[in-house]
Design a protein around this motif. Structure first.
Motif, PDB file in Angstrom:
ATOM      1  N   PRO A 267      38.132  40.695  38.530  1.00 41.40           N
ATOM      2  CA  PRO A 267      36.876  40.821  37.789  1.00 41.40           C
ATOM      3  C   PRO A 267      36.065  39.522  37.742  1.00 41.40           C
ATOM      4  O   PRO A 267      34.841  39.552  37.741  1.00 41.40           O
ATOM      5  CB  PRO A 267      37.299  41.240  36.381  1.00 41.40           C
ATOM      6  N   VAL A 268      36.758  38.384  37.730  1.00 41.31           N
ATOM      7  CA  VAL A 268      36.050  37.099  37.739  1.00 41.31           C
ATOM      8  C   VAL A 268      35.301  36.946  39.057  1.00 41.31           C
ATOM      9  O   VAL A 268      34.135  36.550  39.084  1.00 41.31           O
ATOM     10  CB  VAL A 268      37.033  35.935  37.512  1.00 41.31           C
ATOM     11  N   ARG A 269      35.964  37.280  40.151  1.00 47.85           N
ATOM     12  CA  ARG A 269      35.324  37.216  41.465  1.00 47.85           C
ATOM     13  C   ARG A 269      34.121  38.164  41.522  1.00 47.85           C
ATOM     14  O   ARG A 269      33.078  37.822  42.066  1.00 47.85           O
ATOM     15  CB  ARG A 269      36.342  37.583  42.543  1.00 47.85           C
ATOM     16  N   THR A 270      34.275  39.349  40.977  1.00 50.58           N
ATOM     17  CA  THR A 270      33.177  40.303  40.949  1.00 50.58           C
ATOM     18  C   THR A 270      32.005  39.771  40.139  1.00 50.58           C
ATOM     19  O   THR A 270      30.856  39.890  40.549  1.00 50.58           O
ATOM     20  CB  THR A 270      33.657  41.649  40.362  1.00 50.58           C
ATOM     21  N   ALA A 271      32.290  39.185  38.992  1.00 47.42           N
ATOM     22  CA  ALA A 271      31.225  38.652  38.135  1.00 47.42           C
ATOM     23  C   ALA A 271      30.482  37.509  38.816  1.00 47.42           C
ATOM     24  O   ALA A 271      29.247  37.433  38.746  1.00 47.42           O
ATOM     25  CB  ALA A 271      31.806  38.181  36.809  1.00 47.42           C
ATOM     26  N   LEU A 272      31.211  36.621  39.486  1.00 50.36           N
ATOM     27  CA  LEU A 272      30.547  35.527  40.185  1.00 50.36           C
ATOM     28  C   LEU A 272      29.684  36.039  41.337  1.00 50.36           C
ATOM     29  O   LEU A 272      28.578  35.544  41.565  1.00 50.36           O
ATOM     30  CB  LEU A 272      31.591  34.533  40.707  1.00 50.36           C
TER      31      LEU A 272
ATOM     32  N   GLU B 291      28.237  38.943  41.430  1.00 50.25           N
ATOM     33  CA  GLU B 291      27.083  39.613  40.817  1.00 50.25           C
ATOM     34  C   GLU B 291      26.043  38.599  40.363  1.00 50.25           C
ATOM     35  O   GLU B 291      24.838  38.857  40.433  1.00 50.25           O
ATOM     36  CB  GLU B 291      27.555  40.467  39.639  1.00 50.25           C
ATOM     37  N   LEU B 292      26.491  37.449  39.890  1.00 51.28           N
ATOM     38  CA  LEU B 292      25.545  36.414  39.490  1.00 51.28           C
ATOM     39  C   LEU B 292      24.767  35.874  40.694  1.00 51.28           C
ATOM     40  O   LEU B 292      23.588  35.543  40.576  1.00 51.28           O
ATOM     41  CB  LEU B 292      26.275  35.266  38.790  1.00 51.28           C
TER      42      LEU B 292
ATOM     43  N   ARG C  70      22.577  40.395  43.057  1.00 49.17           N
ATOM     44  CA  ARG C  70      22.608  41.599  42.226  1.00 49.17           C
ATOM     45  C   ARG C  70      23.044  42.816  43.048  1.00 49.17           C
ATOM     46  O   ARG C  70      22.647  42.974  44.176  1.00 49.17           O
ATOM     47  CB  ARG C  70      21.240  41.873  41.640  1.00 49.17           C
TER      48      ARG C  70
ATOM     49  N   SER D 134      28.593  43.970  42.733  1.00 50.42           N
ATOM     50  CA  SER D 134      29.750  44.515  42.009  1.00 50.42           C
ATOM     51  C   SER D 134      29.860  46.020  42.233  1.00 50.42           C
ATOM     52  O   SER D 134      30.967  46.552  42.359  1.00 50.42           O
ATOM     53  CB  SER D 134      29.654  44.208  40.520  1.00 50.42           C
ATOM     54  N   ARG D 135      28.753  46.689  42.301  1.00 49.98           N
ATOM     55  CA  ARG D 135      28.768  48.128  42.560  1.00 49.98           C
ATOM     56  C   ARG D 135      29.359  48.409  43.939  1.00 49.98           C
ATOM     57  O   ARG D 135      30.114  49.353  44.127  1.00 49.98           O
ATOM     58  CB  ARG D 135      27.348  48.691  42.471  1.00 49.98           C
TER      59      ARG D 135
ATOM     60  N   TRP E  16      33.323  47.646  43.910  1.00 51.56           N
ATOM     61  CA  TRP E  16      34.162  48.580  43.169  1.00 51.56           C
ATOM     62  C   TRP E  16      33.855  50.043  43.475  1.00 51.56           C
ATOM     63  O   TRP E  16      34.309  50.935  42.754  1.00 51.56           O
ATOM     64  CB  TRP E  16      34.042  48.314  41.672  1.00 51.56           C
TER      65      TRP E  16
END
Length: 93
Positions: free
Chosen positions: A22-27, A29-30, A33, A36-37, A40
């Protein structure tokens, strides 16, 4: 008590890896944009989810005797990675 300590060390590596996803996904996404979709999307794909669940179940069944409860942590990691790979391969021609 000794068996409990061995169990915790066996489950530490997959727990760290699962926590890092999730950390990798959040970074990602930042930075861009919508990434993350894309990352996952395998979770909503039926064939990928079935492959991941089957692999996770097999890992638990075969690994429980040797790893005990740590087999569940490994199974979650292996199942998620399998589902991700199955979903990714279907997009390729």
């Amino acid at each position: 008590m000794r068996a409990l300590v061995g169990c915790c060390t066996w489950s530490l590596a997959p727990a760290i890896t699962v926590a890092a996803l999730p950390v990798r996904t959040a970074l990602g996404e930042l930075r861009h944009r919508g990434t993350s979709r894309e990352q996952w999307a395998f979770a909503a794909h039926r064939r990928a989810a079935a492959a991941g669940a089957t692999t996770a179940a097999a890992t638990i069944l075969l690994g429980w005797h040797q790893a005990g409860p740590a087999a569940v942590a490994w199974a979650l990691l292996i199942g998620a990675l399998t589902a991700h790979l199955v979903h990714r391969d279907e997009d390729r021609p």
